[in-house]
Design an enzyme around this catalytic site. Structure first.
Site, mmCIF file in Angstrom:
data_model
loop_
_atom_site.group_PDB
_atom_site.id
_atom_site.type_symbol
_atom_site.label_atom_id
_atom_site.label_comp_id
_atom_site.label_asym_id
_atom_site.label_seq_id
_atom_site.Cartn_x
_atom_site.Cartn_y
_atom_site.Cartn_z
ATOM 1 N N PHE A 1 -2.349 5.086 2.527
ATOM 2 C CA PHE A 1 -2.980 4.105 1.634
ATOM 3 C C PHE A 1 -3.561 2.928 2.417
ATOM 4 O O PHE A 1 -4.717 2.542 2.219
ATOM 5 C CB PHE A 1 -1.931 3.618 0.622
ATOM 6 N N VAL A 2 -2.785 2.367 3.330
ATOM 7 C CA VAL A 2 -3.250 1.228 4.126
ATOM 8 C C VAL A 2 -4.097 1.692 5.303
ATOM 9 O O VAL A 2 -5.187 1.170 5.562
ATOM 10 C CB VAL A 2 -2.063 0.384 4.621
ATOM 11 N N ALA B 1 4.790 5.138 8.975
ATOM 12 C CA ALA B 1 6.227 4.871 8.802
ATOM 13 C C ALA B 1 6.807 5.914 7.867
ATOM 14 O O ALA B 1 6.087 6.548 7.080
ATOM 15 C CB ALA B 1 6.458 3.479 8.225
ATOM 16 N N TYR C 1 15.566 1.114 4.804
ATOM 17 C CA TYR C 1 14.169 1.024 5.231
ATOM 18 C C TYR C 1 13.904 -0.337 5.880
ATOM 19 O O TYR C 1 13.323 -0.414 6.970
ATOM 20 C CB TYR C 1 13.248 1.239 4.031
ATOM 21 N N LYS D 1 12.862 -1.310 9.866
ATOM 22 C CA LYS D 1 11.726 -2.150 10.257
ATOM 23 C C LYS D 1 12.197 -3.335 11.109
ATOM 24 O O LYS D 1 11.532 -3.732 12.077
ATOM 25 C CB LYS D 1 10.990 -2.647 9.006
#
Length: 317
Positions: free
Chosen positions: A11-12, A68, A138, A142
Site C-alpha cells: 500500500f505504501v 514488514a 509488532y 519495530k
C-alpha cells in the site's frame, strides 16, 4: 538519486514508487513477486536474515525500507513473535548492514507509532521519545529494529532516518478503514455518537511526501519523525466526515463508551472496542521544525480522495 524501495507492491511502497518515479528518482523496487511491468527495475526476493543484497545495492544512494511482516490470522503467539523478529528485526538489520558495506548513504525506515504505544491520555500526545519498550509484538519488533539501526549508524556512519506513522488511509486502503467505508456506505445507524476521543491519522500522499523529504533533506539524518495530517478527530467525527464525502446519511446512536467496550469484550473483540473509543494523538512539531515540512494535503481532501476511490472501485464490482 538511485533509491531501493522494499515492499514496493504494498500500500505504501507502491505509491512511493509511483510518486518518486514521477519526480525523477531512479527506482529499484523489491517485492516477493516481481510485477510484469518494468521487470528490469525490480528484484524478487523475501526479506530475512539470510537475504543477499550486494548486487542489488550497487550504486544505490538511499534505501527506503517499507517491507514488514504484519499480523496474520490463525497463527500461534510463539510463531508470530519468531517471524516478527526474523523479518522485521533481523531482516531489516541484515539489509542495513549490507547497505552500509555497499556505500549506501541513507536508510529511511518506515516504523510504526506502535513503538510509542496503543493510546494516549487527553492532551498528552506522543512525541518521538519513547517512555517504555512496547508490549505489542509488532510494535516491539519495530522498536528492536530501530535500536539495531541506530547501532549500525554509530558503527558505520550510515544515515538512519526513522518514520513512525499512525493509521495510514488513502485510495486503495484495506483492513479496518475499508470496513469503516463500507459501514458508512450502508447508511446503517452506528453506536458511536457518544465517543469523544481524538485520533491522529495520515493520508497516504502526506506520508509519501515526508518519506521523499527524508531521502534528501540533510536535516533528516539521524532523526526520528512522527507524521500525521496534523488534524486530530474523534471516531464519530471521522464517520461524519466520511458520510459527508460519500453523500450518505449520518446516523449515530449515543451509546455510552462503557457499554461499547463491554459489548466488544463479550464478543471477543476487546481490542476493537478499545481502538474505537481510545485516543491516539501525535505531536509532529519536531517533524515540521526539523525539516521545514508540512502535510501538503488537508485532512478533508484526503478523506474525499479516499472516498472517491472507494466509490469508483465499488462501481467496477
Amino acid at each position: 538519486m538511485k533509491v531501493l524501495v522494499t515492499g514496493a507492491t504494498g500500500f505504501v511502497g507502491r505509491r512511493f514508487y509511483q510518486l518518486a518515479t514521477e519526480l525523477g528518482f531512479q527506482l529499484l523496487g523489491q517485492s516477493r513477486v516481481r510485477p510484469s511491468r518494468d521487470a528490469e527495475r525490480w528484484i524478487e526476493t523475501c526479506i530475512d536474515s539470510n537475504t543477499k543484497w550486494s548486487k542489488t545495492l550497487h550504486k544505490v544512494d538511499c534505501v527506503v525500507h517499507c517491507a514488514a511482516r504484519v499480523h496474520q490470522m490463525n497463527e500461534s503467539v510463539d510463531d508470530a513473535n519468531a517471524l516478527y523478529q526474523e523479518v522485521n528485526v533481523l531482516g531489516t538489520l541484515n539489509l542495513a548492514r549490507q547497505a552500509a558495506d555497499a556505500g549506501v548513504k541513507r536508510f529511511v525506515f518506515l516504523s510504526s507509532i506502535k513503538v510509542n504505544g496503543e493510546s494516549t491520555s487527553p492532551n498528552n500526545p506522543f512525541k518521538p521519545e519513547v517512555g517504555a519498550r512496547p508490549s505489542d509484538p509488532y510494535g516491539a519488533s519495530k522498536w528492536d529494529a530501530e535500536q539495531g539501526l541506530l547501532d549500525i549508524a554509530k558503527e558505520t556512519g550510515l544515515e538512519v532516518v526513522i518514520i513512525r506513522p499512525p493509521l495510514v488511509y488513502g485510495p486503495g486502503v484495506k483492513a479496518n478503514f475499508h470496513s469503516l467505508l463500507k459501514w458508512v456506505d450502508k447508511a446503517a445507524p452506528l453506536p458511536l455518537g457518544a465517543i469523544n476521543n481524538q485520533r491522529s491519522m495520515v493520508f497516504l500522499d502526506n506520508l509519501i511526501s515526508l518519506m521523499l523529504e527524508c531521502c534528501e533533506n540533510p536535516n533528516a539524518a539521524g532523526q526520528t519523525f512522527l507524521v500525521s495530517d496534523d488534524h486530530d478527530i474523534s471516531t464519530s467525527g471521522l464517520l461524519k466526515e466520511v458520510a459527508t464525502a460519500m453523500k450518505r446519511p449520518y446516523r449515530m446512536l449515543p451509546i455510552p463508551e462503557s457499554w461499547l467496550k463491554l459489548a466488544a469484550s463479550l464478543l471477543g473483540k476487546k481490542h476493537v472496542g478499545e481502538r474505537l473509543c481510545s485516543s491516539l494523538q501525535l505531536d509532529i512539531t519536531h517533524t515540521k521544525q526539523q525539516l521545514g515540512w508540512v502535510p501538503p494535503v488537508s485532512f478533508s481532501e484526503g478523506i474525499k480522495e479516499t472516498v472517491d476511490d472507494y466509490l469508483k472501485q465499488k462501481g467496477k464490482e
